[in-house]
Design an enzyme around this catalytic site. Structure first.
Site, PDB file in Angstrom:
ATOM      1  N   ARG A  36     -21.976  18.941   9.291  1.00 56.41           N
ATOM      2  CA  ARG A  36     -20.777  18.685  10.103  1.00 56.41           C
ATOM      3  C   ARG A  36     -20.984  19.121  11.553  1.00 56.41           C
ATOM      4  O   ARG A  36     -20.430  18.508  12.469  1.00 56.41           O
ATOM      5  CB  ARG A  36     -19.573  19.396   9.497  1.00 56.41           C
ATOM      6  CG  ARG A  36     -19.117  18.673   8.248  1.00 56.41           C
ATOM      7  CD  ARG A  36     -17.983  19.383   7.587  1.00 56.41           C
ATOM      8  NE  ARG A  36     -17.344  18.498   6.622  1.00 56.41           N
ATOM      9  CZ  ARG A  36     -16.457  18.903   5.734  1.00 56.41           C
ATOM     10  NH1 ARG A  36     -16.098  20.170   5.686  1.00 56.41           N
ATOM     11  NH2 ARG A  36     -15.917  18.036   4.907  1.00 56.41           N
ATOM     12  N   LYS A 221     -12.131  12.231 -12.985  1.00 52.12           N
ATOM     13  CA  LYS A 221     -10.883  11.612 -13.445  1.00 52.12           C
ATOM     14  C   LYS A 221     -10.628  10.206 -12.907  1.00 52.12           C
ATOM     15  O   LYS A 221     -10.833   9.946 -11.730  1.00 52.12           O
ATOM     16  CB  LYS A 221      -9.715  12.479 -13.003  1.00 52.12           C
ATOM     17  CG  LYS A 221      -9.651  13.810 -13.688  1.00 52.12           C
ATOM     18  CD  LYS A 221      -8.433  14.536 -13.173  1.00 52.12           C
ATOM     19  CE  LYS A 221      -8.236  15.864 -13.855  1.00 52.12           C
ATOM     20  NZ  LYS A 221      -7.248  16.644 -13.126  1.00 52.12           N
ATOM     21  N   GLY A 377     -17.720  14.811  -1.595  1.00 48.54           N
ATOM     22  CA  GLY A 377     -18.543  16.013  -1.578  1.00 48.54           C
ATOM     23  C   GLY A 377     -19.695  15.997  -2.563  1.00 48.54           C
ATOM     24  O   GLY A 377     -20.830  16.329  -2.212  1.00 48.54           O
ATOM     25  N   GLY A 400     -12.098  13.294   1.180  1.00 46.72           N
ATOM     26  CA  GLY A 400     -10.689  12.922   1.012  1.00 46.72           C
ATOM     27  C   GLY A 400     -10.264  11.886   2.034  1.00 46.72           C
ATOM     28  O   GLY A 400      -9.573  10.911   1.703  1.00 46.72           O
TER      29      GLY A 400
END
Ligand code: AMP
Length: 420
Positions: A36, A221, A377, A400
């Site tokens: 980053r 999920k 991630g 996200g």
């Protein structure tokens, strides 16, 4: 909308929202992954080489008080400086008390502000006691919302121009990622190079007419990925499903899944996705075989079975060889590939082969000319673990934020600059 390429920063002070929320070594506190930080360098270097000065602001972690030394951005200074060829980084220990350092900042200099989230105004979430009454909570929230205005006014007062280059937090309507943009006129606010590249890569995947287009969705999920899958179906040719979410699809179709992960309340949803995929002419690839474990443990006993014949007492924790071959073939024949989510419990060596194989298949496809985008991630970690970051087309810095953008949601940090 102002574009950073066209902007001349000569003589200007630029306040740049970066995402320096980087992982630190537990004991030494050294930065263990500076992706980053490196991502922000093109923007920083452009401002400095134009003859401007840079005021960097970021969050780190989830501090619960002010100050909270374990989340101090002081800890990233040496890594940032190293990435800028040893350049001096000035630092202020309180992001709201930088007036004098900001005003004396000279062209070519860099000032880093302490963690914005030391102040509750950054996120707009009050720090109230757990046992506070509902009324107290509502009052505290209203109070923070009000003081957010002073917070952004102070930050904006340091600079002539605002640049947002923090893609990892672009989906948050926080003070420094969204609200502050209102205090700069249209010509003096813009995205940095990192956000521009992220948007370009995602738009390319969504809009390209090159075929075949393949989306690979993994992770635990179905419920986390349902929106992105629905949005992608009309634009994709292939949908590869792996990871824990496999078993909700397998059970929904009547397969035996043993103790594998399953969202019982999402069985209908899984069938619905398969139906919609058919309607959109999307070929769905589910794992055909799996590496099973007798318990969720790095040292578990393992066995291989058909995915829909998982023995009682066993759970599928990775894709096995037949599936690896099938998925690799589909990926290597694709022209556009999007990958989000691991194929198995890749954190444990015994169950990491499927995820590593997919990472290698993406690298091969890229070499053959495909555009490959990796986000989230865990997939990014797998790409890095296999040292393939420069062998795929683009590695997203925001899990996200990427999911939400590709789901078609409006990201507050993006909308604030675009004026949407
Ligand atoms: P997500 O955050 O939804 O992308 O899920 C990532 C997590 O899913 C990782 O921590 C993996 O260990 C986990 N995972 C992947 N495959 C499986 C599986 N077959 N069973 C249980 N967990 C899994």
């Amino acid at each position: 909308m102002q574009l950073i390429d066209n902007y001349n920063f000569a003589g200007k002070k630029a306040i740049v929202r970066v995402d320096f929320n980087v992982p630190l070594h537990k004991e030494t506190k050294e930065v263990t992954d500076d992706t980053r930080i490196r991502g922000a360098l093109p923007t920083i270097n452009k401002i400095l080489s134009d003859g401007g000065s840079v005021i960097l602001m970021s969050h780190m972690g989830r501090p619960k008080k002010n100050p909270d030394p374990q989340f101090s951005l002081k800890q990233i200074i040496s890594k940032l400086s190293e990435n800028l060829g040893g350049k001096e980084i000035k630092f202020v220990e309180d992001c709201l008390k930088a007036q004098s350092e900001a005003s004396s900042l000279q062209a070519g200099e860099i000032l880093l502000l302490e963690n914005l989230r030391f102040y509750e105004e950054e996120e707009g979430k009050p720090r109230v006691a757990d046992d506070a009454s509902d009324e107290e909570k509502v009052a505290a929230k209203a109070q923070v919302k009000e003081s957010q205005q002073d917070f952004i006014k102070t930050l904006a007062s340091y600079a002539d121009v605002y640049v947002n280059d923090a893609f990892g937090t672009a989906h948050r309507a926080h003070a420094s990622t969204a609200l502050i943009a209102d205090l700069f006129d249209e010509n003096n606010k813009m995205f940095g190079f990192l956000i521009n590249s992220e948007l370009k890569s995602m738009d390319l995947v969504l809009q390209s007419k090159d075929t075949p287009k393949t989306a690979i969705m993994g992770g635990a999920k179905v419920s986390d990925k349902i929106q992105i899958i629905s949005r992608l179906l009309p634009t994709m040719d292939n949908l590869i499903i792996g990871g824990g979410m496999t078993y909700t699809f397998i059970k929904a179709q009547g397969g035996q899944i043993g103790n594998s992960l399953c969202e019982e309340d999402k069985l209908d949803l899984a069938l619905d996705i398969l139906k919609k995929a058919k309607e959109n002419n999307v070929q769905v690839y589910l794992p055909v075989d799996a590496v099973n474990a007798d318990k969720f443990d790095a040292n578990a006993k393992t066995s291989v079975s058909k995915t829909d014949e998982t023995p009682d007492g066993w759970m599928g924790l990775d894709i096995a060889d037949e599936t690896i071959a099938l998925f690799s073939k589909v990926i290597s024949e694709s022209k556009i590939v999007l990958w989000n989510g691991p194929m198995g419990v890749f954190e444990m060596d015994k169950f990491s082969k499927g995820t590593s194989s997919v990472a290698h298949a993406l690298a091969e496809a890229t070499e053959k000319g495909a555009f490959t985008l990796v986000g989230g991630g865990d997939s990014v970690a797998a790409i890095n673990k296999n040292k393939l970051a420069d062998k795929v087309s683009y590695v997203s810095t925001g899990g996200g934020a990427m999911l939400e953008y590709m789901e078609g949601k409006q990201l507050p940090g993006i909308a604030a600059i675009r004026g949407e």
